[in-house]
Design an enzyme around this catalytic site. Structure first.
Site, short mmCIF file in Angstrom:
data_model
loop_
_atom_site.label_atom_id
_atom_site.label_comp_id
_atom_site.label_asym_id
_atom_site.label_seq_id
_atom_site.Cartn_x
_atom_site.Cartn_y
_atom_site.Cartn_z
N GLY A 10 -2.92 6.05 -35.59
CA GLY A 10 -1.41 6.29 -34.96
C GLY A 10 -0.89 5.46 -34.14
O GLY A 10 -0.38 5.32 -32.86
N ALA A 11 -0.74 4.15 -34.96
CA ALA A 11 -0.40 3.02 -34.30
C ALA A 11 1.07 2.46 -34.53
O ALA A 11 1.64 1.73 -34.19
CB ALA A 11 -1.31 1.79 -34.51
N SER A 12 1.89 3.44 -35.29
CA SER A 12 3.28 3.29 -35.35
C SER A 12 4.12 3.38 -34.39
O SER A 12 5.25 2.57 -34.14
CB SER A 12 3.78 4.06 -36.66
OG SER A 12 3.52 5.34 -36.46
N ARG A 13 3.77 4.23 -33.41
CA ARG A 13 4.81 4.49 -32.10
C ARG A 13 3.96 4.46 -30.92
O ARG A 13 2.54 4.76 -31.14
CB ARG A 13 5.53 5.75 -32.39
CG ARG A 13 6.28 5.62 -33.77
CD ARG A 13 7.17 6.88 -33.95
NE ARG A 13 6.41 8.24 -34.20
CZ ARG A 13 6.19 9.30 -33.52
NH1 ARG A 13 6.75 9.45 -32.11
NH2 ARG A 13 5.33 10.34 -34.25
N VAL A 62 -4.55 11.12 -40.80
CA VAL A 62 -6.10 11.21 -40.29
C VAL A 62 -6.46 12.63 -40.27
O VAL A 62 -7.65 13.06 -39.91
CB VAL A 62 -6.43 10.51 -39.13
CG1 VAL A 62 -6.03 9.01 -39.35
CG2 VAL A 62 -5.22 11.37 -37.96
N SER A 140 -6.64 13.79 -23.05
CA SER A 140 -5.35 14.07 -22.30
C SER A 140 -6.07 14.50 -21.11
O SER A 140 -6.73 15.22 -20.93
CB SER A 140 -4.45 14.83 -23.19
OG SER A 140 -3.41 15.27 -22.16
N TYR A 153 -3.41 22.46 -27.61
CA TYR A 153 -3.30 21.21 -27.45
C TYR A 153 -4.44 20.82 -26.56
O TYR A 153 -5.41 20.12 -26.53
CB TYR A 153 -1.89 20.50 -26.96
CG TYR A 153 -1.78 19.25 -26.81
CD1 TYR A 153 -1.73 18.40 -27.66
CD2 TYR A 153 -2.09 18.75 -25.40
CE1 TYR A 153 -1.65 16.88 -27.38
CE2 TYR A 153 -2.05 17.69 -25.08
CZ TYR A 153 -1.68 16.61 -26.08
OH TYR A 153 -1.67 15.10 -25.64
N ILE A 186 2.74 9.70 -20.11
CA ILE A 186 3.04 8.40 -20.33
C ILE A 186 4.41 8.36 -21.16
O ILE A 186 4.65 9.26 -22.06
CB ILE A 186 2.04 7.71 -21.37
CG1 ILE A 186 0.78 7.82 -20.50
CG2 ILE A 186 2.39 6.27 -21.81
CD1 ILE A 186 0.37 7.19 -19.42
#
Ligand code: NAP
Length: 240
Positions: A10-13, A62, A140, A153, A186
């Site tokens: 998940g490194a695109s954003r 993933v 989280s 979640y 964040i």
């Protein structure tokens, strides 16, 4: 920090993107995973290239075992090992508990928790053969304190923290360290619809965190040698 082979999901954003940038700028071999945001992943790769840093980008959902296997195969074929796995990819959904369908439940668990199980399982065998490794899971605050209207979640993130501790015990003697970072709020796309002013009042430092706050901790956990099985809370004092 010695150069390491680091896979970030998940490194695109958002947080994952910042982690990728930070670690690439340290001279590591970074493999930045993405799923839907191909343009953003290519933009990240090009942006880093302009500063002289080469990274790989790899499309993979993933939550799907076969795709994860292909991604890990790619990394092993190209670099022969994976020193660090950062399980960052995740999705959120805000819904009343009474409205959560089986599909909603399964979707969150599959994307947030099964994905961590799957990526870690496919990677850790290579860490075992190196007798060295570092896994960092992004969980989280809601896995710690619970989030109203985010039960599924919250469960997925509490599950990650449980997995972190169990894995740390199972793989400690193999010199593989597994830790979680549990962020508070964040500033990313994930919080587009959050009532920030209302939440701010609950945070002693009185502000949202930045993606860099998490990336710095990831960098520290990679360098450190004696921390495992921990859930590190970065939340401006929201939970104490
Ligand atoms: P974000 O800005 O929405 O970015 C999420 C990232 O995850 C995207 O790069 C997305 O990739 C990727 N992703 C989602 N599902 C995926 C899948 N099935 N396969 C591969 N990649 C997938 O979110 P963020 O705020 O950076 O959150 C990152 C992590 O931190 C998440 O696990 C989140 O739960 C956790 N977290 C965030 C906060 C916060 O306040 N932001 C707080 C606590 C925990 P594509 O767009 O390419 O699909």
């Amino acid at each position: 920090m010695h150069k390491k082979v680091i896979l970030i999901t998940g490194a695109s954003r958002g947080i994952g993107r910042e982690i990728a940038k930070t670690l690439a700028k340290e001279g590591n071999r970074v493999i930045a995973n993405y799923n839907q945001s191909e343009e953003k992943a290519i933009q990240l790769q090009n942006e880093l290239k302009e500063f002289g840093y080469e990274i790989d980008i790899f499309k993979c959902d993933v939550s799907k075992r076969e795709e994860v296997k292909k991604m890990i195969d790619f990394v092993i074929k190209k670099y022969g090992k994976i020193d660090v796995l950062v399980n960052n990819a995740g999705i959120d959904q805000v819904k009343l508990f009474t409205d959560i369908s089986d599909d909603d439940w399964n979707n969150i668990i599959q994307n947030n928790l099964y994905s961590v199980f799957c990526c870690t399982q496919e990677t850790i065998k290579y860490m075992l053969s190196e007798k060295s490794g570092c896994v960092i899971n992004i969980s989280s605050i809601f896995g710690r304190i619970g989030g109203a209207c985010e039960v599924h979640y919250s469960v997925s993130k509490a599950g990650i923290d449980g997995m972190t501790k169990a894995l740390a015990k199972e793989f400690g003697l193999s010199n593989i360290r597994i830790n979680s970072i549990a962020p508070g709020i964040i500033d990313t796309d994930m919080n587009q619809n959050v009532n920030y002013e209302e939440m701010k009042a609950e945070i002693p430092l009185g502000k949202m965190g930045k993606t860099m706050d998490i990336a710095k901790c990831v960098k520290w956990l990679i360098e450190d040698e004696y921390t495992t099985g921990q859930v590190i809370e970065i939340n401006g004092g929201w939970n104490m």
